[in-house]
Write a protein that holds these residues in place. Structure first.
Motif, PDB file in Angstrom:
ATOM      1  N   UNK A  99      17.972  82.667  37.759  1.00 57.83           N
ATOM      2  CA  UNK A  99      18.798  82.073  36.703  1.00 57.83           C
ATOM      3  C   UNK A  99      20.279  82.173  37.062  1.00 57.83           C
ATOM      4  N   UNK A 100      20.709  83.331  37.568  1.00 61.62           N
ATOM      5  CA  UNK A 100      22.100  83.472  38.008  1.00 61.62           C
ATOM      6  C   UNK A 100      22.424  82.433  39.081  1.00 61.62           C
ATOM      7  N   UNK A 101      21.534  82.271  40.054  1.00 63.44           N
ATOM      8  CA  UNK A 101      21.769  81.313  41.128  1.00 63.44           C
ATOM      9  C   UNK A 101      21.951  79.905  40.580  1.00 63.44           C
ATOM     10  N   UNK A 102      21.062  79.545  39.670  1.00 62.47           N
ATOM     11  CA  UNK A 102      21.109  78.198  39.113  1.00 62.47           C
ATOM     12  C   UNK A 102      22.430  77.944  38.391  1.00 62.47           C
ATOM     13  N   UNK A 103      22.883  78.900  37.590  1.00 63.26           N
ATOM     14  CA  UNK A 103      24.138  78.713  36.852  1.00 63.26           C
ATOM     15  C   UNK A 103      25.319  78.575  37.805  1.00 63.26           C
ATOM     16  N   UNK A 104      25.353  79.385  38.857  1.00 63.32           N
ATOM     17  CA  UNK A 104      26.482  79.361  39.790  1.00 63.32           C
ATOM     18  C   UNK A 104      26.469  78.112  40.664  1.00 63.32           C
ATOM     19  N   UNK A 105      25.299  77.622  40.997  1.00 62.07           N
ATOM     20  CA  UNK A 105      25.199  76.459  41.884  1.00 62.07           C
ATOM     21  C   UNK A 105      25.437  75.144  41.154  1.00 62.07           C
ATOM     22  N   UNK A 106      25.034  75.064  39.878  1.00 58.75           N
ATOM     23  CA  UNK A 106      24.952  73.756  39.227  1.00 58.75           C
ATOM     24  C   UNK A 106      25.946  73.531  38.096  1.00 58.75           C
ATOM     25  N   UNK A 107      26.741  74.522  37.768  1.00 57.64           N
ATOM     26  CA  UNK A 107      27.699  74.344  36.668  1.00 57.64           C
ATOM     27  C   UNK A 107      29.026  73.852  37.241  1.00 57.64           C
TER      28      UNK A 107
END
Length: 658
Positions: free
Chosen positions: A123-131
């Motif tokens: 979840x952390x990865x997704x937020x940092x990559x896609x926001x």
């Protein structure tokens, strides 16, 4: 093929060029960045609007306020919100805020299992990559992460103008890029770490060494549902996990760091780990339905209709349920309060209707645990004993004064390293008990400290028993029996009884409690049986001719606790002396530390499910006192002397304790 030096250098340059992503450009939105440095709620609403599409409830805002304070100043917060309220999402977003602004540098993500913890890392990865907005405002982090293009293996070799960035991007650890910290541009997250662990994995000794040789340790603990359904229903596993959190996990910060911790939890069972931390930490707790409707009759009709329509098509069932609710909505909504009115599921007309639909779908047991955070008792016929009830059971008799018509006087002591916890009880013939004294010996001292004591444990216990027995028999001339916990420290207790029992005017009786399924009712042929069995207890003699009393501790714990529910002085009750300047609070908390969660019979055996929260030494001492009274001849069932023993075929010495 043999390469020349020039060709090798050219190939190295190409590889490095492919790995070198260059330096990030400073943000052009520094005003926006500064605006939310100390505003967690604003940060979430600005940067992650799609993650919180509905207006937050008051419970959400209350929790975020507590969480912000903990992150900025150190502290511990727990939140129990219904499923679907996004409690884990909020903690993840708050963690990003804490790391990106440099409020916290090393986050340890702890979940019930390592698999669950790795999900949060994703979840952390997704937020940092896609926001996108994060990329604009925090390029010192997001630029290098996006340059990986989702390929974690690129992280170890990533360069920025020829220098390693230090990024790590694995399934269990995220390390932010290394750069020169810049207060003016709020670039403060250099080499920050987010690491995942399961509750049963290796947690002690978490640390990370940065490029400049600095060793950093966790300063923020994110605990996401750290119990499983199985562990929540086991008192032993719950106690073990509490010990792990309080010791290993919360103790992993550096010596000068005030750690912050946030726990997202669900109350699965009474007195489980979640209940413990909701009481021990700053907390927010919400139920889907805070107040039920004042008139439940139409809702009973609604749930009955729901069950009747189970086999119908979803559209038809929804239409008929909505028609029923719409026609009587004013009556059905009256008096009800839901914690998040804006959370209306698709097809429902209100959050309240959605709650009743969930109740019908999931059943009451799952609904009240997962959506109300108030799990149902497994056995609603069980009694409830609270510390306040015990405190109310005073009888007006002065401290250390034996009541009239109470001829049996005895003492029972539980042994631990820190003290002998003892009670002095007087009994009437109808098993009415009076606590005339209690305490911890030595007062303010310690029986034995394994880390610092210069004498062996066995010697320390033996000496303490000698001093204690001398004190008690000197204080109470009419004392007849002293029961001593013979389970944990069997050897020194037996040696003390063997050496001193025959010389004292009071009888010493070691007692050994055991679980109900381990206790077996003795028969005539039971080895070592001495005298006639009593109620779930008996007297035995071992090979050294030492008398001891095994008993069913589960049964007698329940029996002793139920005595507190009766009015003081009534037959079969137990009550406390008049405090007069002292408080019975510590005594009451220990007496009620053992909680009976369930009791039933299975295959002819009595099954007890106990949970212990806190210290229970006085509970053990009180229970031993009741067993000792029964062994001394008082019958708690008939309220008098027990019937005489049946004639025996062969002569056998019988203990006479009364």
């Amino acid at each position: 093929m043999k390469f020349t030096i020039t060709q090798q250098e050219r190939m190295r340059e190409r590889r490095e060029s492919a790995r070198d992503v260059g330096r990030h450009e400073p943000t052009t939105r520094i005003r926006l960045k500064r605006k939310y440095r100390y505003d967690l709620l604003g940060f979430i609403l600005k940067f992650f609007r799609t993650a919180v599409p509905l207006r937050m409830s008051g419970k959400h805002e209350e929790f975020l306020e507590q969480l912000q304070d903990a992150i900025l100043h150190g502290g511990r917060v727990a939140v129990a919100l219904p499923r679907g309220y996004g409690k884990t999402t909020l903690i993840v977003l708050a963690t990003l805020w804490a790391v990106l602004y440099g409020h916290r540098r090393y986050i340890a993500v702890i979940a019930a299992t390592a698999k669950d913890a790795r999900k949060i890392i994703r979840t952390f990865k997704s937020r940092l990559e896609r926001t996108d907005l994060l990329n604009e405002v925090f390029p010192e982090v997001c630029y290098y992460i996006r340059a990986l293009e989702g390929q974690s293996q690129r992280a170890s070799g990533q360069l920025a103008d020829g220098e390693r960035t230090g990024v790590s991007w694995t399934t269990e650890m995220l390390v932010f890029p290394a750069f020169a910290r810049n207060e003016k541009l709020l670039e403060l997250s250099s080499q920050a770490v987010i690491e995942a662990r399961g509750m049963t994995g290796s947690i002690r000794g978490l640390q990370y060494t940065t490029f400049d040789g600095e060793v950093i340790r966790p300063d923020f603990i994110l605990l996401d549902d750290p119990q499983t359904r199985e562990s929540a229903k086991s008192a032993e596993q719950t106690a073990g996990r509490i010990e792990l959190i309080d010791g290993d996990i919360l103790g992993c910060a550096g010596p000068t760091v005030k750690i912050a911790a946030a726990m997202a939890c669900t109350v699965v069972a009474e007195d489980d780990l979640s209940e413990h931390y909701l009481a021990a930490w700053s907390s927010t707790r919400a139920a889907l339905v805070e107040e039920w409707p004042s008139n439940e009759e139409p809702w009973k009709e609604y749930m009955s209709l729901y069950r009747e329509l189970r086999d119908c098509r979803e559209g038809e069932r929804r239409e008929r349920l909505n028609a029923f609710y719409r026609a009587r909505r004013a009556e059905m909504d009256a008096g009800a309060v839901v914690s998040w009115p804006e959370r209306i599921m698709e097809g429902d007309l209100s959050a309240l209707q959605g709650a009743y639909n969930l109740r019908c779908e999931r059943g009451d047991e799952a609904f009240f645990a997962e959506y109300q955070n108030r799990p149902l008792k497994q056995n609603t016929n069980l009694y409830t004993l609270t510390a306040q009830t015990v405190l109310s059971r005073t009888n007006g008799i002065p401290h250390r004064l034996t009541p009239e018509n109470a001829p049996l006087l005895l003492c029972a002591a539980d042994i631990n390293y820190y003290a002998l916890s003892f009670v002095v009880l007087a009994f009437r013939s109808d098993f009415t008990a009076y606590v005339i004294d209690y305490g911890w010996f030595p007062d303010g001292g310690c029986v034995h400290d394994p880390k610092t004591s210069q004498i062996p444990e066995e010697t320390a216990i033996y000496n303490a028993l000698g001093e204690f027995v001398g004190l008690i028999k000197g204080r109470y001339a009419g004392l007849q029996f002293i029961g001593i916990d013979g389970n944990r420290f069997t050897a020194p207790v037996n040696k003390f009884v063997q050496a001193n029992g025959h010389r004292l005017p009071v009888r010493l009786v070691p007692l050994r409690g055991m679980a109900a399924k381990q206790y077996r009712e003795p028969t005539r042929s039971t080895p070592g049986l001495y005298g006639r069995p009593r109620l779930r207890c008996c007297m035995k003699v071992n090979a050294d001719r030492i008398f001891y009393a095994p008993y069913d501790s589960h049964y007698w714990h329940m029996f002793q606790q139920k005595m507190w529910l009766l009015p003081p002085g009534s037959p079969g009750s137990v009550s406390l002396f008049e405090p007069r300047g002292m408080t019975h609070r510590r005594f009451a908390e220990q007496v009620t530390a053992d909680k009976l969660k369930d009791f039933y019979e299975r295959y002819g055996e009595q099954i007890y499910d106990w949970a212990t929260i806190g210290q229970n030494e006085m509970s053990d001492a009180m229970t031993m006192g009741m067993v000792l009274a029964n062994l001394a001849g008082l019958d708690p069932v008939t309220g008098g002397q027990p019937p005489p023993a049946a004639p025996k075929r062969r002569r056998r010495p019988e203990i006479v304790m009364n």
